[in-house]
Design a protein around this motif. Structure first.
Motif, short mmCIF file in Angstrom:
data_model
loop_
_atom_site.label_atom_id
_atom_site.label_comp_id
_atom_site.label_asym_id
_atom_site.label_seq_id
_atom_site.Cartn_x
_atom_site.Cartn_y
_atom_site.Cartn_z
N ALA A 119 0.98 -1.13 -0.04
CA ALA A 119 0.09 -0.01 -0.05
C ALA A 119 0.85 1.21 -0.22
N ASN A 120 2.18 1.28 0.43
CA ASN A 120 2.85 2.42 0.68
C ASN A 120 4.15 2.48 -0.24
N ARG A 121 4.35 1.34 -1.11
CA ARG A 121 5.47 1.24 -2.13
C ARG A 121 4.95 1.15 -3.59
N LEU A 122 5.74 1.83 -4.38
CA LEU A 122 5.56 1.73 -5.72
C LEU A 122 6.24 0.34 -6.56
N LEU A 123 5.64 -0.74 -6.40
CA LEU A 123 6.28 -1.65 -6.73
C LEU A 123 5.69 -2.15 -8.29
N LEU A 138 11.56 -0.16 -21.45
CA LEU A 138 11.03 -0.08 -20.12
C LEU A 138 9.77 -0.67 -19.91
N ARG A 139 9.79 -1.73 -18.76
CA ARG A 139 8.65 -2.32 -18.52
C ARG A 139 8.00 -1.96 -17.08
N ILE A 140 6.80 -1.55 -17.36
CA ILE A 140 6.12 -1.17 -15.91
C ILE A 140 4.87 -1.96 -15.80
N GLY A 141 5.07 -2.74 -14.84
CA GLY A 141 4.27 -3.92 -14.64
C GLY A 141 3.32 -3.93 -13.13
N PRO A 142 1.84 -3.65 -13.38
CA PRO A 142 1.17 -3.55 -12.01
C PRO A 142 0.89 -5.11 -11.60
N ALA A 143 0.25 -5.24 -10.46
CA ALA A 143 -0.36 -6.40 -9.99
C ALA A 143 -1.78 -6.26 -9.46
N PRO A 144 -2.37 -7.29 -9.16
CA PRO A 144 -3.91 -7.16 -8.59
C PRO A 144 -3.83 -6.12 -7.58
N TYR A 145 -3.08 -5.87 -6.60
CA TYR A 145 -3.23 -5.21 -5.43
C TYR A 145 -2.79 -3.53 -5.84
N THR A 146 -2.25 -3.31 -7.32
CA THR A 146 -1.91 -1.98 -7.67
C THR A 146 -3.23 -1.08 -7.83
N THR A 147 -3.18 0.16 -7.30
CA THR A 147 -4.26 1.16 -7.17
C THR A 147 -3.97 2.07 -8.37
N SER A 148 -4.91 2.91 -8.81
CA SER A 148 -4.86 4.12 -9.72
C SER A 148 -4.08 5.08 -9.37
N GLU A 149 -3.98 5.27 -8.15
CA GLU A 149 -3.25 6.62 -7.45
C GLU A 149 -1.61 5.83 -7.54
N GLN A 150 -1.38 4.81 -7.30
CA GLN A 150 -0.08 4.28 -7.62
C GLN A 150 0.16 4.19 -9.09
N CYS A 151 -0.60 4.05 -9.89
CA CYS A 151 -0.09 4.09 -11.39
C CYS A 151 0.08 5.65 -11.79
#
Length: 395
Positions: A21-25, A367-380
């Protein structure tokens, strides 16, 4: 708020060890965070080892069955066999050793394969095999050229369903597999970037004859040590590279001069001893996914929605002279689980983002930017904002 936020926010509390929730992974295409259940699985393993000592293996095998059942369900494949190994390369080599390369020295592949397959085939090419590298960018043309190259000298077709650099889906994979079947040539499909991202029914696509490489390191959240080779239940291959785990049930048999035999079941392509902690960890993650209702359809919708949003954010901020562009311009429906951006400064941008504690990934000029199921729009939004800060800083 985007449609994918609801699921992402409901999942985040279950990943407290990784503090998602607090990291940009954003290496979701390479190493997703593990849910807390994974750590509970590892603790269970320690208890089992302490109690059972050398009898731990049967408990580990039970955990592997949980993963096999998950994969059979994901691929709509009730009769498929799934051989577990530490990595896909071990399985790849074991499978290659089954082929009649002396009489059929030709292998058809593409220019877009992952390092492990590409490197191994290049080395075999140095030893005299004929490796045909077909351009992969145009699916229709690829299908046509595969058909043209299939002949009596062809030992195998080996290619990806989702390409690792760009996340483009091979939309003609079922037709290619059918062409191989008609030519009586085995086909091995690398699905490392397809599992848990792009659903596939092997029954509906008439692909029950294919061999499929599946990896747990990325979208499965299984971590290291749990990869699978899916093979047909009527497989008659006898791999030359073989270990005692492919005949585990025969350990007490008297040795004789008969041909080397293999156990019935899933472990035909297995090698030997490994660390079973990965099975406990991964089985726990599998059960967590099931409990959370992360079905193939739910996961596909989550990744597609996130990718669409990341593309929109990128396009809104991109500017003339930025020297960065989409490496994948296909529709979201024909794309996997990550945003692929082409720039000659890809690796430098990745390093700059990492200095901001933002985890992304780079392959050559992409450059590859990969979200995960727990990634929110704010983090994007934060990762795209940071990307363009880096671009402007570089310029």
């Amino acid at each position: 708020m985007q449609e994918f936020d609801g699921l992402a926010k409901s999942l985040q509390p279950h990943y407290s060890q990784f503090n998602v929730a607090n990291r940009l992974l954003f290496t979701g295409h390479s190493h997703q965070a593990w849910p807390d259940a994974a750590f509970e699985g590892m603790q269970e393993y320690m208890r089992v080892v302490a109690e059972q000592v050398g009898n731990k293996w049967n408990f580990g095998f039970e955990k592997t069955e949980i993963m096999r059942d998950y994969l059979r369900n994901y691929y709509d494949d009730p009769h498929g066999r799934y051989c577990r190994e530490q990595n896909t390369h071990v399985l790849l080599v074991s499978w290659l050793s089954s082929l009649d390369l002396k009489n059929k020295p030709k292998i058809i592949t593409t220019t877009g394969e992952f390092h492990s397959m590409y490197r191994q085939l290049r080395r075999l090419e140095e030893e005299g095999l004929e490796i045909v590298y077909l351009p992969h960018e145009n699916d229709e043309k690829l299908l046509e050229t595969v058909r043209q190259n299939l002949d009596e000298r062809t030992a195998a077709v080996m290619l990806s369903r989702v390409y690792f650099r760009t996340s483009e889906i091979n939309t003609r994979i079922s037709e290619i597999s059918d062409a191989a079947k008609q030519a009586e040539v085995p086909i091995l499909i690398d699905d490392y970037h397809g599992t848990n991202v792009v659903p596939l029914s092997l029954q509906e696509k008439n692909m029950e004859h294919v061999y499929l490489l599946v990896g747990g390191y990325k979208y499965m959240q299984w971590g290291e040590g749990n990869c699978f080779l899916r093979f047909p239940e009527n497989c008659e291959f006898r791999p030359v590279i073989t270990g005692w785990f492919s005949a585990f049930k025969q350990l007490d048999h008297t040795r004789d001069n008969q041909p080397v035999s293999f156990d019935d079941g899933d472990q035909k392509f297995a090698t030997a001893t490994y660390d079973p902690i990965s099975q406990f960890r991964s089985a726990a993650v599998t059960q967590f996914f099931q409990k959370q209702g992360l079905t193939p359809e739910v996961l596909r919708n989550q990744y597609s929605s996130q990718l669409k949003y990341l593309r929109e954010l990128f396009d809104e901020q991109n500017f003339e002279g930025s020297e960065i562009e989409h490496a994948n311009t296909r529709p979201v429906e024909e794309s996997g689980g990550f945003l692929a951006l082409r720039s000659e400064n890809a690796r430098k941008l990745q390093a700059m983002l990492l200095e901001k504690n933002i985890f992304t990934d780079a392959r050559d000029d992409i450059l590859r930017i990969g979200p995960a199921p727990y990634t929110t729009s704010e983090q994007c939004e934060k990762v795209i904002d940071a990307l363009f800060e880096c671009i402007k800083q570089k310029n």
